[in-house]
Design a protein around this motif. Structure first.
Motif, PDB file in Angstrom:
ATOM      1  N   CYS A  96       0.390 -42.418  89.120  1.00 35.51           N
ATOM      2  CA  CYS A  96      -0.518 -42.555  87.985  1.00 35.51           C
ATOM      3  C   CYS A  96      -1.933 -42.228  88.441  1.00 35.51           C
ATOM      4  O   CYS A  96      -2.401 -42.765  89.459  1.00 35.51           O
ATOM      5  CB  CYS A  96      -0.453 -43.980  87.429  1.00 35.51           C
ATOM      6  N   LYS A  97      -2.611 -41.343  87.709  1.00 33.03           N
ATOM      7  CA  LYS A  97      -3.952 -40.924  88.129  1.00 33.03           C
ATOM      8  C   LYS A  97      -4.961 -42.047  87.917  1.00 33.03           C
ATOM      9  O   LYS A  97      -6.048 -42.022  88.485  1.00 33.03           O
ATOM     10  CB  LYS A  97      -4.376 -39.680  87.335  1.00 33.03           C
ATOM     11  N   TRP A 103       5.997 -43.966  90.600  1.00 32.04           N
ATOM     12  CA  TRP A 103       7.217 -44.196  89.800  1.00 32.04           C
ATOM     13  C   TRP A 103       8.262 -43.142  90.124  1.00 32.04           C
ATOM     14  O   TRP A 103       7.925 -41.987  90.380  1.00 32.04           O
ATOM     15  CB  TRP A 103       6.902 -44.106  88.296  1.00 32.04           C
ATOM     16  N   ARG A 104       9.534 -43.583  90.072  1.00 33.06           N
ATOM     17  CA  ARG A 104      10.618 -42.606  90.186  1.00 33.06           C
ATOM     18  C   ARG A 104      10.723 -41.884  88.855  1.00 33.06           C
ATOM     19  O   ARG A 104      10.762 -42.539  87.808  1.00 33.06           O
ATOM     20  CB  ARG A 104      11.959 -43.310  90.432  1.00 33.06           C
ATOM     21  N   ASN A 112       3.962 -40.955  80.313  1.00 34.79           N
ATOM     22  CA  ASN A 112       2.792 -41.710  80.768  1.00 34.79           C
ATOM     23  C   ASN A 112       3.180 -42.854  81.690  1.00 34.79           C
ATOM     24  O   ASN A 112       4.352 -43.236  81.759  1.00 34.79           O
ATOM     25  CB  ASN A 112       2.045 -42.276  79.550  1.00 34.79           C
ATOM     26  N   CYS A 113       2.164 -43.407  82.373  1.00 34.13           N
ATOM     27  CA  CYS A 113       2.412 -44.502  83.316  1.00 34.13           C
ATOM     28  C   CYS A 113       2.935 -45.738  82.566  1.00 34.13           C
ATOM     29  O   CYS A 113       2.287 -46.214  81.627  1.00 34.13           O
ATOM     30  CB  CYS A 113       1.116 -44.839  84.046  1.00 34.13           C
ATOM     31  N   PRO A 114       4.090 -46.291  82.982  1.00 32.20           N
ATOM     32  CA  PRO A 114       4.634 -47.460  82.285  1.00 32.20           C
ATOM     33  C   PRO A 114       3.732 -48.690  82.411  1.00 32.20           C
ATOM     34  O   PRO A 114       3.800 -49.591  81.590  1.00 32.20           O
ATOM     35  CB  PRO A 114       5.955 -47.725  82.999  1.00 32.20           C
ATOM     36  N   THR A 185      10.432 -47.653  93.305  1.00 28.02           N
ATOM     37  CA  THR A 185      10.356 -48.756  92.341  1.00 28.02           C
ATOM     38  C   THR A 185      11.377 -49.803  92.726  1.00 28.02           C
ATOM     39  O   THR A 185      12.563 -49.516  92.850  1.00 28.02           O
ATOM     40  CB  THR A 185      10.645 -48.303  90.899  1.00 28.02           C
ATOM     41  N   THR A 186      10.879 -50.990  93.011  1.00 24.83           N
ATOM     42  CA  THR A 186      11.767 -52.081  93.378  1.00 24.83           C
ATOM     43  C   THR A 186      11.778 -53.056  92.207  1.00 24.83           C
ATOM     44  O   THR A 186      11.215 -52.777  91.163  1.00 24.83           O
ATOM     45  CB  THR A 186      11.241 -52.771  94.649  1.00 24.83           C
TER      46      THR A 186
END
Ligand code: ATP
Length: 457
Positions: A96-97, A103-104, A112-114, A185-186
């Motif tokens: 994410c900028k 993110w996978r 977009n970023c979750p 992502t865990t």
């Protein structure tokens, strides 16, 4: 056995129970924890150990065609070149900028970023293996990797096992051990962590018989979970599409469990063909052929791999066992764990702290702990002590009361039904042994002779 509907268990409740009762703690908690690493507490270590033992028993101890192995975590770096992990073990990753979380691509629902809704970078490939150095010099010549799966330790020992055990095809090698993946992502508690344990089987077969063995192991592994109490409707088999198949696999099924966050992989069963032995033979220059004495042929065996996660199994067994039921004005929380998995098999509870009762109960405790993990508890009311044991899944509580001092009998109280039977103390061990192995028992008349099998009534 369990009454909770499949998939209806709240993850928060499982996490809180695990924390509160000492099953699982965040790693290095006094320092604020380490992302997606977990420590198994006093009850967790027992549960996990019992799961591994049940697996080992089913896949090694009770079979003629399986043997075990325990290979080292650090392996020759060429292993990972041959296996394809250096090239292929990568996840496309975006960053994410705005908030710089990674993110996978596979996990994204939109572009977009979750987390913050920010714009994402183009995907980049990210290798999931942890790198470290062997010896005192940290240079490229000393790079080694923490194994991302236990399987490779089995492949590279194929000839050693063949030469030392006189096994003939079809046969398999089983291994339980730690694996490490620098997952992007865990989360979901112990479902996806960076350090975890696997229980893997590599089953070597003659080419042409592989599909039969693939179907066999898929069913066998599904049955293992059901036999240990997981509801059949909480499990499903899902075939990998052609696009999903890993680079080594000809065919693959996942055994999915309906976790609180939805259907997710519990175990993967793959037909790996001859990929692994061909690769290792080529990279090592050593022959990994098998000589069939009947047909006088040399060939490279095919491999069927059922690969399960210890931590994911632990989570599935916990979720499936969790139950709540109304109890007067309160809620009774209980874990319907299969007796062979329950961390504590029997709790000894003297009715009061009167010296004579404590003495008799401690005598029993000393005797029964020779056979099983047993807890002694004389703190608080008997009702509360039963609840404590229900919550950690203890199948049987034994109450020693004043009458026990007179008639040498004690009460066995069952977790799931809360039924109580009175049994001569001299017969407690055999009665518990039978009950823990699932035998039906009848006691006639109360406190009298114990019958196995069909009711004598
Ligand atoms: P996923 O798609 O969920 O990342 P995977 O397909 O990469 O899993 P495999 O490589 O098939 O997993 O590994 C076999 C088993 O090891 C899995 O079914 C799972 O039970 C366990 N496992 C894999 N990765 C993890 C992890 N990061 N944390 C906990 N268990 C894991």
């Amino acid at each position: 056995m369990s009454k909770q509907a499949p998939g209806k268990v709240d993850m928060e409740k499982i996490v809180s129970l695990c924390r509160r009762r000492g099953f699982i703690f965040p790693s290095s908690e006094i320092y604020g924890g380490l992302s997606s690493c977990w420590d198994y507490g006093p009850l967790g270590v027992e549960l996990k150990q019992n799961i591994k033992q049940a697996w080992w028993r089913a896949v090694v101890q009770e079979r003629d065609d399986m043997i075990g192995l325990d290979a080292s975590i650090l392996m020759h770096p060429q292993v990972w070149a041959a296996s394809g992990h250096l090239e292929e073990f990568t996840d496309p990753l975006v960053e994410c900028k705005t908030c710089h979380l990674r993110w996978r691509v596979e996990d994204l629902k939109d572009s977009n970023c979750p987390s913050c809704g920010g714009e994402l970078t183009e995907p980049r490939l990210f290798n999931l293996m942890f790198k470290t150095f062997i010896g005192p010099v940290e240079d490229s010549a000393s790079v080694v990797y923490l194994r991302p799966e236990t399987a490779q330790g089995i492949f590279v020992n194929f000839q050693n096992v063949l030469n030392t055990t006189r096994k003939r095809l079809p046969f398999g090698i089983a291994q339980i051990g730690k694996a490490f993946r620098n997952e992007i992502t865990t989360g979901n508690f112990i479902f996806r962590s960076r350090e975890f344990e696997q229980m893997e089987i590599e089953f070597f077969v003659k080419p042409g018989t592989d599909q039969k063995w693939f179907a066999y192991w898929t069913q066998e592994r599904l049955n293992w979970y059901v036999n240990l109490g997981i509801k059949r409707e909480s499990l499903r088999l899902r075939q990998h599409t052609q696009k999903e198949l890993a680079h080594y696999a000809r065919e693959c099924y996942d055994i999915d469990y309906l976790f609180p966050m939805g259907w997710s992989e519990l175990e993967g069963i793959a037909n790996r063909g001859d990929f692994d032995l061909v690769q290792h033979a080529s990279y090592s220059g050593k022959s990994l052929d098998y000589f069939d004495e009947e047909t006088k042929e040399h060939f490279i065996p095919y491999i069927i791999e059922p690969s399960a996660g210890v931590d994911r199994s632990t989570l599935a067994f916990l979720c499936d066992a969790y139950d709540e039921e109304p109890d007067k004005d309160e809620i009774r929380v209980l874990l319907h764990l299969h007796p062979s998995l329950a961390p504590i098999k029997v709790a000894i509870l003297p009715l009061s702290r009167r010296e004579s009762l404590v003495q008799a109960a401690k005598q029993l405790y000393a005797d029964l702990r020779q056979c099983w993990m047993v807890q002694y508890d004389d703190a608080q009311s008997i009702g509360r002590r039963y609840r404590r044991q229900d919550e950690i899944g203890t199948p049987f509580c034994i109450t020693v009361d004043f009458q026990s001092l007179e008639d040498n009998q004690a009460t066995i109280r069952e977790r799931d039904t809360m039924n109580q039977i009175r049994v001569p103390i001299s017969e407690l061990k055999t009665t518990l042994a039978a009950k823990l192995s699932g035998e039906e028992l009848f006691v006639l008349p109360p406190g009298g002779k114990i019958w196995k099998g069909e009711s004598p009534a």
